[in-house]
Write a protein that holds these residues in place. Structure first.
Motif, mmCIF file in Angstrom:
data_model
loop_
_atom_site.group_PDB
_atom_site.id
_atom_site.type_symbol
_atom_site.label_atom_id
_atom_site.label_comp_id
_atom_site.label_asym_id
_atom_site.label_seq_id
_atom_site.Cartn_x
_atom_site.Cartn_y
_atom_site.Cartn_z
ATOM 1 N N ASP A 1 0.841 -1.157 0.152
ATOM 2 C CA ASP A 1 0.208 0.038 -0.191
ATOM 3 C C ASP A 1 0.784 1.177 0.189
ATOM 4 O O ASP A 1 0.216 2.407 0.228
ATOM 5 N N PRO B 1 5.050 5.503 3.835
ATOM 6 C CA PRO B 1 4.858 6.579 4.012
ATOM 7 C C PRO B 1 6.324 7.541 4.379
ATOM 8 O O PRO B 1 7.225 7.045 4.360
ATOM 9 N N ASP C 1 0.075 9.102 -3.235
ATOM 10 C CA ASP C 1 -1.320 8.968 -3.161
ATOM 11 C C ASP C 1 -1.886 10.093 -2.244
ATOM 12 O O ASP C 1 -0.981 11.114 -1.641
ATOM 13 N N GLY C 2 -3.268 10.225 -2.126
ATOM 14 C CA GLY C 2 -3.784 11.101 -1.184
ATOM 15 C C GLY C 2 -3.502 11.038 0.285
ATOM 16 O O GLY C 2 -3.744 12.215 1.020
ATOM 17 N N GLN C 3 -2.980 10.008 0.620
ATOM 18 C CA GLN C 3 -2.621 9.811 2.057
ATOM 19 C C GLN C 3 -1.125 10.080 1.996
ATOM 20 O O GLN C 3 -0.535 10.012 3.414
ATOM 21 N N GLY C 4 -0.372 10.583 1.152
ATOM 22 C CA GLY C 4 1.110 11.141 1.308
ATOM 23 C C GLY C 4 1.736 9.696 1.272
ATOM 24 O O GLY C 4 3.009 9.825 1.794
ATOM 25 N N ARG C 5 1.420 8.559 0.751
ATOM 26 C CA ARG C 5 2.234 7.372 0.632
ATOM 27 C C ARG C 5 2.980 7.240 -0.867
ATOM 28 O O ARG C 5 2.206 7.456 -1.701
#
Length: 418
Positions: free
Chosen positions: A79, A82, A126-130
């Protein structure tokens, strides 16, 4: 300026490459050193080896703007990873947390634990900064490892190295501020001939402007030498003797142009024999046959070397580049580099040179994708136009005709400027 360069076969001439080897062997590094700051050392010659004070690079650092990571963490994180750190150039060395990656910029220290840097162009966030990577990445990718260029204590420059811009940057990168260099070689320059006048003087029929003096001043200065300019000596033995005596006493090396052949008005050789001696005279090269190496004083080893160049300007230029230059470099404390030579196809035909190796001034034509040598212009030893335009020399062996489409040795001219 009677140089005797007629196209005749002269017995007993020294081979060009034998003459070059003798010039190199005759060089003795100038005595005397001085310590200079890097800002004043450009063009000088190192008098001692220099060793690295630091590993280079000093730490593992990034070769790219991108993301530093552990390959094992990447494999275990379908996934994405981070971003745990941001590391600009100049940041300290950190440790990479398990399971995260670091935003890193070119030159920044790679955090301990990271084993690859992925360029930002290959990453999506991605939108979660990953961070997600497209494709595989190799271990050690885009990391400049500590000490991969050299380690503290390694020799980074040998004694005799010329201090070019790159060499100075190398030393500066080590924090070195001063270097020990050979003192400048002092070269006495003398032209001979009653017909010579200096540029700027009014011309009269029969007068010849001293182009050799202007050319040789530029060439000698280009080597970082100090010049003792003795101007023009008349075609009289007493005048020439006074000039050479001064050169012997005040210079490390003498460069004399003209008057070195065997005509009745060529006085350099007899005066030189009276004040010193001649190591060799006459080289099987065209142009440049009357070239001579002599000395003022007791011997070539212990006296002041004298380079006798022909009076015709192209012959003088060729003599300087092929024979005088390596002696000058050796006297500066440098090791003359070997000649660069490779094969090039001739784009013209020409009769064979008789009894001498000919050095044709050529330009390289790349329009067909591969270089083809073409004559740069007239090849007379008085014709500076071709010499001023040439890219280098096509080397034609004695008694060998040039045939269009055949390959011959080529020597690039740029190397004679180093």
């Amino acid at each position: 300026m009677n140089c005797g360069c007629a196209d005749v076969v002269t017995p007993g001439l020294l081979d060009l490459f034998d003459a070059r080897a003798r010039m190199i062997a005759a060089a003795r590094p100038v005595a005397g050193r001085e310590r200079l700051t890097l800002g004043n050392a450009a063009g000088r010659v190192l008098a001692e080896e220099v060793r690295a004070l630091l590993d280079m690079p000093g730490v593992d650092n990034s070769a790219m703007d991108g993301y530093a990571l552990r390959l094992s963490d990447l494999a275990a994180a379908p996934d994405g990873l981070p971003v745990a750190q941001r590391l600009p150039a100049g940041a300290g060395v950190t440790h990479l947390p398990t399971g995260g990656c670091a935003r890193i910029f070119t030159g920044a220290p790679v955090p301990r634990g990271a084993d690859a840097v992925v360029p930002q162009e290959r990453v999506k966030v991605d939108g979660q900064g990953r961070v997600h990577l497209a494709g595989a990445v190799a271990h050690g990718a885009n990391i400049r490892w500590r000490g991969e260029e050299h380690r503290a204590g390694d020799v980074v420059l040998e004694a005799g190295a010329p201090l070019t811009a790159a060499a100075i940057a190398l030393l500066a990168g080590q924090g070195i501020a001063e270097v020990e260099v050979h003192r400048r070689l002092r070269v006495a320059l003398l032209a001979t001939g009653d017909e010579l006048i200096e540029p700027g003087q009014a011309w009269t029929p029969g007068a010849v402007y001293n182009s050799n003096g202007a050319m040789l001043r530029a060439l000698i200065a280009g080597q970082g030498c100090e010049i003792l300019d003795l101007g023009i000596a008349a075609d009289r033995a007493d005048d020439l003797g006074q000039c050479l005596a001064r050169a012997r006493d005040e210079a490390d090396l003498v460069v004399c142009t003209g008057g070195i052949s065997v005509g009745e008005e060529d006085h350099v050789r007899p005066v030189l024999e009276r004040l010193g001696g001649i190591a060799f005279h006459g080289v099987a090269m065209k142009p440049g046959k009357p070239f001579a190496l002599g000395y003022l004083g007791d011997s070539l080893r212990h006296g002041t070397p004298l380079i006798g160049l022909p009076g015709n300007p192209v012959a003088s230029l060729v003599g300087w580049q092929w024979l005088a230059l390596p002696l000058v470099q050796g006297c500066q404390g440098r090791t003359p580099p070997p000649l660069q030579r490779f094969s090039v196809t001739a784009g013209f035909s020409r009769p064979a040179p008789r009894g001498r190796r000919e050095l044709l001034r050529v330009v390289l034509d790349w329009t067909g994708g591969a270089p083809v040598a073409r004559l740069a212009g007239g090849q007379g030893s008085h014709m500076l136009g071709a010499a001023s335009q040439a890219h280098g020399y096509l080397i034609i062996d004695a008694d060998t005709p040039v045939e269009e489409g055949h390959a011959y040795g080529y020597c690039p001219g740029a190397q004679f400027l180093d």
